[in-house]
Design a protein around this motif. Sequence first.
Motif, PDB file in Angstrom:
ATOM      1  N   ILE A  27     -25.543  11.272  63.781  1.00 30.33           N
ATOM      2  CA  ILE A  27     -25.809  10.852  65.168  1.00 30.33           C
ATOM      3  C   ILE A  27     -24.598  11.136  66.052  1.00 30.33           C
ATOM      4  N   ALA A  28     -23.414  10.793  65.560  1.00 34.05           N
ATOM      5  CA  ALA A  28     -22.188  11.024  66.340  1.00 34.05           C
ATOM      6  C   ALA A  28     -21.989  12.513  66.615  1.00 34.05           C
ATOM      7  N   ILE A  29     -22.169  13.333  65.592  1.00 31.56           N
ATOM      8  CA  ILE A  29     -21.990  14.777  65.736  1.00 31.56           C
ATOM      9  C   ILE A  29     -23.026  15.358  66.698  1.00 31.56           C
ATOM     10  N   PHE A  30     -24.273  14.922  66.565  1.00 39.20           N
ATOM     11  CA  PHE A  30     -25.333  15.446  67.440  1.00 39.20           C
ATOM     12  C   PHE A  30     -25.070  15.066  68.895  1.00 39.20           C
ATOM     13  N   PHE A  31     -24.692  13.818  69.130  1.00 37.68           N
ATOM     14  CA  PHE A  31     -24.439  13.360  70.504  1.00 37.68           C
ATOM     15  C   PHE A  31     -23.300  14.160  71.137  1.00 37.68           C
ATOM     16  N   VAL A  35     -23.580  16.907  74.318  1.00 36.28           N
ATOM     17  CA  VAL A  35     -22.801  16.783  75.562  1.00 36.28           C
ATOM     18  C   VAL A  35     -22.011  18.064  75.824  1.00 36.28           C
ATOM     19  N   LEU A  36     -21.324  18.560  74.791  1.00 34.07           N
ATOM     20  CA  LEU A  36     -20.541  19.785  74.943  1.00 34.07           C
ATOM     21  C   LEU A  36     -21.450  20.975  75.245  1.00 34.07           C
ATOM     22  N   CYS A  38     -24.292  20.921  76.800  1.00 37.53           N
ATOM     23  CA  CYS A  38     -24.741  20.813  78.194  1.00 37.53           C
ATOM     24  C   CYS A  38     -23.697  21.409  79.139  1.00 37.53           C
ATOM     25  N   LEU A  39     -22.433  21.130  78.878  1.00 34.03           N
ATOM     26  CA  LEU A  39     -21.358  21.679  79.707  1.00 34.03           C
ATOM     27  C   LEU A  39     -21.316  23.206  79.592  1.00 34.03           C
ATOM     28  N   ILE A  40     -21.461  23.703  78.364  1.00 32.64           N
ATOM     29  CA  ILE A  40     -21.465  25.156  78.145  1.00 32.64           C
ATOM     30  C   ILE A  40     -22.639  25.800  78.877  1.00 32.64           C
ATOM     31  N   THR A  41     -23.799  25.164  78.784  1.00 36.19           N
ATOM     32  CA  THR A  41     -25.005  25.693  79.430  1.00 36.19           C
ATOM     33  C   THR A  41     -24.842  25.752  80.940  1.00 36.19           C
ATOM     34  N   LEU A  42     -24.247  24.717  81.520  1.00 33.98           N
ATOM     35  CA  LEU A  42     -24.029  24.702  82.975  1.00 33.98           C
ATOM     36  C   LEU A  42     -23.105  25.833  83.405  1.00 33.98           C
ATOM     37  N   THR A  97     -15.119  19.525  63.745  1.00 33.46           N
ATOM     38  CA  THR A  97     -15.536  20.873  63.339  1.00 33.46           C
ATOM     39  C   THR A  97     -17.032  21.070  63.502  1.00 33.46           C
ATOM     40  N   MET A  98     -17.815  20.089  63.057  1.00 40.07           N
ATOM     41  CA  MET A  98     -19.272  20.231  63.172  1.00 40.07           C
ATOM     42  C   MET A  98     -19.727  20.153  64.622  1.00 40.07           C
ATOM     43  N   THR A  99     -19.023  19.381  65.447  1.00 38.87           N
ATOM     44  CA  THR A  99     -19.357  19.323  66.873  1.00 38.87           C
ATOM     45  C   THR A  99     -19.154  20.680  67.535  1.00 38.87           C
ATOM     46  N   LEU A 100     -18.027  21.308  67.253  1.00 40.31           N
ATOM     47  CA  LEU A 100     -17.755  22.634  67.806  1.00 40.31           C
ATOM     48  C   LEU A 100     -18.786  23.650  67.321  1.00 40.31           C
TER      49      LEU A 100
END
Length: 221
Positions: A27-31, A35-36, A38-42, A97-100
């Motif tokens: 859950i923490a990694i997915f959240f 968020v990151l 969304c920023l990249i997409t924008l 690492t997994m978030t990136l």
Amino acid sequence: MIFRWNEFFDIFVKLLPYIKNTVILAIAIFFLSFVLACLITLVFVYDIPVLRRFFKIYSSFFRSTPLVAQLFFFYFAITSNISIMKNMSNTIALVVTMTLNESAFIAETLRGALSSVDSGQKEAALSLGMTDFQAMKRIVFPQAFRVAVPSLSNTFIAIVKGTSVGFTIGVIELMSQAKLLSAIAFRVMEGYLAVLLIYWFIIVILSRAQILLEKKINKAY
């Protein structure tokens, strides 16, 4: 080797409390990834030049290299050579690492979902006096989200399974505990079968939840 049911059930029961560790990590990694992403997409949607080039390289790197190699590089090479990171825990290293890694995949999902919405709808909203933000919020995002849900759900399922690489750097989760219990009891078959069945059970539940969520979202359409 004779399969021993009593050893299997003993390991199975001992693994159950660690489901919480794996789910919380996922859950923490997915959240954070979402968020990151969304920023990249924008950045891509609004075509910000320098950042766009940076995130194209970022996305290519994390989508093209193995997660376990990224994890080892970050945990054993980066953190050990940067003073402020030397005390970073293995769990935080896994999350970072997994978030990136996952944000690069989720960003592509979001970009595809936004592209699926007819641009004429946004133009119509702007012609009616909406601001660009209002048009995106009220018209584009709701439709894009519906398209993205299946892929996002699959990404979350992949993250749940992907947390198992954490055992390679000592993170306490299902896979690492299964390895430990199997070694203590000298029952490799029973231990790894137990963890396989637990992962299977988790994914079946998540897949069912995904189907229900998709039905609810698509009901209006």
